[in-house]
Design a protein around this motif. Structure first.
Motif, PDB file in Angstrom:
ATOM      1  N   ARG A 189       0.843  -1.203   0.000  1.00  0.00           N
ATOM      2  CA  ARG A 189       0.000   0.000   0.000  1.00  0.00           C
ATOM      3  C   ARG A 189       0.873   1.246   0.000  1.00  0.00           C
ATOM      4  NH1 ARG A 189      -3.479  -2.375   4.187  1.00  0.00           N
ATOM      5  NH2 ARG A 189      -5.105  -3.469   3.082  1.00  0.00           N
ATOM      6  N   PHE A 190       0.553   2.164  -0.899  1.00  0.00           N
ATOM      7  CA  PHE A 190       1.215   3.464  -0.953  1.00  0.00           C
ATOM      8  C   PHE A 190       0.224   4.510  -0.479  1.00  0.00           C
ATOM      9  CE2 PHE A 190       5.044   3.495  -3.971  1.00  0.00           C
ATOM     10  CZ  PHE A 190       5.378   2.190  -3.703  1.00  0.00           C
ATOM     11  N   ASP A 191       0.677   5.475   0.306  1.00  0.00           N
ATOM     12  CA  ASP A 191      -0.196   6.577   0.686  1.00  0.00           C
ATOM     13  C   ASP A 191      -0.122   7.661  -0.389  1.00  0.00           C
ATOM     14  OD1 ASP A 191       2.133   8.097   1.118  1.00  0.00           O
ATOM     15  OD2 ASP A 191       2.028   7.876   3.279  1.00  0.00           O
ATOM     16  N   GLU A 192      -0.914   8.706  -0.223  1.00  0.00           N
ATOM     17  CA  GLU A 192      -1.017   9.737  -1.242  1.00  0.00           C
ATOM     18  C   GLU A 192       0.322  10.440  -1.497  1.00  0.00           C
ATOM     19  OE1 GLU A 192      -3.530  13.806  -2.165  1.00  0.00           O
ATOM     20  OE2 GLU A 192      -4.283  12.404  -0.655  1.00  0.00           O
ATOM     21  N   THR A 193       1.064  10.773  -0.451  1.00  0.00           N
ATOM     22  CA  THR A 193       2.338  11.472  -0.616  1.00  0.00           C
ATOM     23  C   THR A 193       3.337  10.625  -1.394  1.00  0.00           C
ATOM     24  OG1 THR A 193       1.975  12.670   1.446  1.00  0.00           O
ATOM     25  CG2 THR A 193       4.240  12.569   0.624  1.00  0.00           C
ATOM     26  N   ARG A 194       3.484   9.397  -0.977  1.00  0.00           N
ATOM     27  CA  ARG A 194       4.422   8.486  -1.650  1.00  0.00           C
ATOM     28  C   ARG A 194       3.997   8.222  -3.091  1.00  0.00           C
ATOM     29  NH1 ARG A 194       5.610   2.453   0.562  1.00  0.00           N
ATOM     30  NH2 ARG A 194       7.345   1.952  -0.811  1.00  0.00           N
ATOM     31  N   MET A 195       2.684   8.118  -3.308  1.00  0.00           N
ATOM     32  CA  MET A 195       2.182   7.852  -4.646  1.00  0.00           C
ATOM     33  C   MET A 195       2.379   9.065  -5.558  1.00  0.00           C
ATOM     34  SD  MET A 195       1.109   5.317  -6.274  1.00  0.00           S
ATOM     35  CE  MET A 195       1.726   5.841  -7.852  1.00  0.00           C
ATOM     36  N   ARG A 196       2.177  10.256  -5.031  1.00  0.00           N
ATOM     37  CA  ARG A 196       2.375  11.471  -5.818  1.00  0.00           C
ATOM     38  C   ARG A 196       3.832  11.571  -6.291  1.00  0.00           C
ATOM     39  NH1 ARG A 196      -1.209  14.876  -6.229  1.00  0.00           N
ATOM     40  NH2 ARG A 196      -2.158  14.528  -4.198  1.00  0.00           N
ATOM     41  N   GLU A 197       4.771  11.274  -5.379  1.00  0.00           N
ATOM     42  CA  GLU A 197       6.195  11.296  -5.742  1.00  0.00           C
ATOM     43  C   GLU A 197       6.498  10.269  -6.832  1.00  0.00           C
ATOM     44  OE1 GLU A 197       8.203  10.576  -2.045  1.00  0.00           O
ATOM     45  OE2 GLU A 197       7.653  12.546  -1.223  1.00  0.00           O
ATOM     46  N   LEU A 198       5.962   9.069  -6.675  1.00  0.00           N
ATOM     47  CA  LEU A 198       6.183   8.031  -7.680  1.00  0.00           C
ATOM     48  C   LEU A 198       5.566   8.435  -9.013  1.00  0.00           C
ATOM     49  CD1 LEU A 198       7.151   5.239  -8.564  1.00  0.00           C
ATOM     50  CD2 LEU A 198       4.977   4.323  -7.696  1.00  0.00           C
ATOM     51  N   GLY A 199       4.337   8.963  -8.986  1.00  0.00           N
ATOM     52  CA  GLY A 199       3.682   9.393 -10.217  1.00  0.00           C
ATOM     53  C   GLY A 199       4.489  10.435 -10.967  1.00  0.00           C
ATOM     54  N   GLU A 200       5.063  11.379 -10.230  1.00  0.00           N
ATOM     55  CA  GLU A 200       5.893  12.413 -10.865  1.00  0.00           C
ATOM     56  C   GLU A 200       7.134  11.800 -11.507  1.00  0.00           C
ATOM     57  OE1 GLU A 200       6.638  15.361  -7.855  1.00  0.00           O
ATOM     58  OE2 GLU A 200       4.521  15.976  -7.818  1.00  0.00           O
ATOM     59  N   ARG A 201       7.749  10.841 -10.838  1.00  0.00           N
ATOM     60  CA  ARG A 201       8.938  10.198 -11.399  1.00  0.00           C
ATOM     61  C   ARG A 201       8.597   9.353 -12.618  1.00  0.00           C
ATOM     62  NH1 ARG A 201      12.529   7.445  -6.954  1.00  0.00           N
ATOM     63  NH2 ARG A 201      14.013   7.449  -8.678  1.00  0.00           N
ATOM     64  N   LEU A 202       7.443   8.690 -12.587  1.00  0.00           N
ATOM     65  CA  LEU A 202       7.057   7.855 -13.722  1.00  0.00           C
ATOM     66  C   LEU A 202       6.751   8.674 -14.972  1.00  0.00           C
ATOM     67  CD1 LEU A 202       4.718   5.180 -12.073  1.00  0.00           C
ATOM     68  CD2 LEU A 202       6.963   4.776 -13.118  1.00  0.00           C
ATOM     69  N   THR A 203       6.172   9.852 -14.797  1.00  0.00           N
ATOM     70  CA  THR A 203       5.699  10.622 -15.959  1.00  0.00           C
ATOM     71  C   THR A 203       6.570  11.829 -16.296  1.00  0.00           C
ATOM     72  OG1 THR A 203       4.222  11.926 -14.544  1.00  0.00           O
ATOM     73  CG2 THR A 203       3.308   9.920 -15.567  1.00  0.00           C
ATOM     74  N   GLN A 204       7.643  12.056 -15.562  1.00  0.00           N
ATOM     75  CA  GLN A 204       8.498  13.226 -15.776  1.00  0.00           C
ATOM     76  C   GLN A 204       8.961  13.301 -17.235  1.00  0.00           C
ATOM     77  OE1 GLN A 204      11.957  13.281 -13.281  1.00  0.00           O
ATOM     78  NE2 GLN A 204      12.487  15.362 -13.834  1.00  0.00           N
ATOM     79  N   GLY A 205       8.664  14.455 -17.852  1.00  0.00           N
ATOM     80  CA  GLY A 205       9.084  14.698 -19.219  1.00  0.00           C
ATOM     81  C   GLY A 205       8.248  14.019 -20.290  1.00  0.00           C
ATOM     82  N   LEU A 206       7.191  13.338 -19.918  1.00  0.00           N
ATOM     83  CA  LEU A 206       6.345  12.643 -20.893  1.00  0.00           C
ATOM     84  C   LEU A 206       5.039  13.414 -21.062  1.00  0.00           C
ATOM     85  CD1 LEU A 206       6.866   8.953 -19.738  1.00  0.00           C
ATOM     86  CD2 LEU A 206       7.975  10.124 -21.641  1.00  0.00           C
ATOM     87  N   ALA A 207       4.954  14.191 -22.111  1.00  0.00           N
ATOM     88  CA  ALA A 207       3.759  14.999 -22.368  1.00  0.00           C
ATOM     89  C   ALA A 207       2.531  14.106 -22.512  1.00  0.00           C
ATOM     90  CB  ALA A 207       3.953  15.838 -23.630  1.00  0.00           C
TER      91      ALA A 207
END
Length: 186
Positions: free
Chosen positions: A13-31
């Protein structure tokens, strides 16, 4: 055009803060890339949906790098229906994942597309109903319901849709079935 989505099962389980950080890393630079994530209520898992046109190979590489223990599946959307509560917030996400006996596959697909998914989409509290196919591994079929309240699931209108003669005929052919309620974390 049929949408292709990468569904990543994190195995914890990921909480919102951890998930937000992961989401940013996964999509960084991908329009055009987007991430939504849901934490399972009864098992230690978080499902992450990554969407975006033409980004699948890059996202798969990032998932392998950032989440070596995660399990990623490519999903092909086959049906997307607005629900009776379309436009409302949907903090709950219910998924049924299943395989089906080969001789019942045509009946299952007709049932989902003609009766079951439209019926559950029409239930008050359902914001959206979707079907996906995973062509490369099991379980092959996923039905996903975005819900306004957790009580939508199990409400009298919901149960009425599940109690049809066609449902009773199709359900015994399910194999490798998982039913999971999730809470949105991103």
């Amino acid at each position: 055009m049929q949408e292709t989505v990468l569904l990543v099962s994190l195995g914890e389980r990921f909480d919102e803060t951890r998930m937000r950080e992961l989401g940013e890393r996964l999509t960084q630079g991908l329009a055009g890339a987007s991430v939504s994530a849901f934490a399972a209520l009864d098992v230690e898992d978080t499902y992450v949906y990554v969407r975006g046109e033409g980004i699948l190979p890059e996202i798969q590489a990032r998932v392998a790098e950032l989440l070596p223990g995660a399990h990623a599946r490519v999903l092909h959307r086959t049906l997307d229906l607005p629900g009776a509560s379309a436009g409302h917030d949907a903090p709950w996400h219910y998924i049924v994942e299943t395989d089906v006996l080969p001789e019942a596959e045509a009946d299952l697909n007709a049932w989902y597309d003609q009766e079951h998914l439209p019926g559950l989409a029409a239930v008050p509290g359902t914001v959206r109903a979707l079907r996906y196919e995973c062509r490369d591994e099991s379980p092959r079929y996923l039905a996903c319901y975005d819900l306004r309240t957790r009580e939508t699931f199990g409400s009298p209108p919901w149960l009425a849709v599940r109690a049809t003669d066609w449902s009773s005929r199709v359900r015994p052919s399910f194999r490798n079935t998982r039913r999971t309620m999730f809470r949105r974390v991103l």
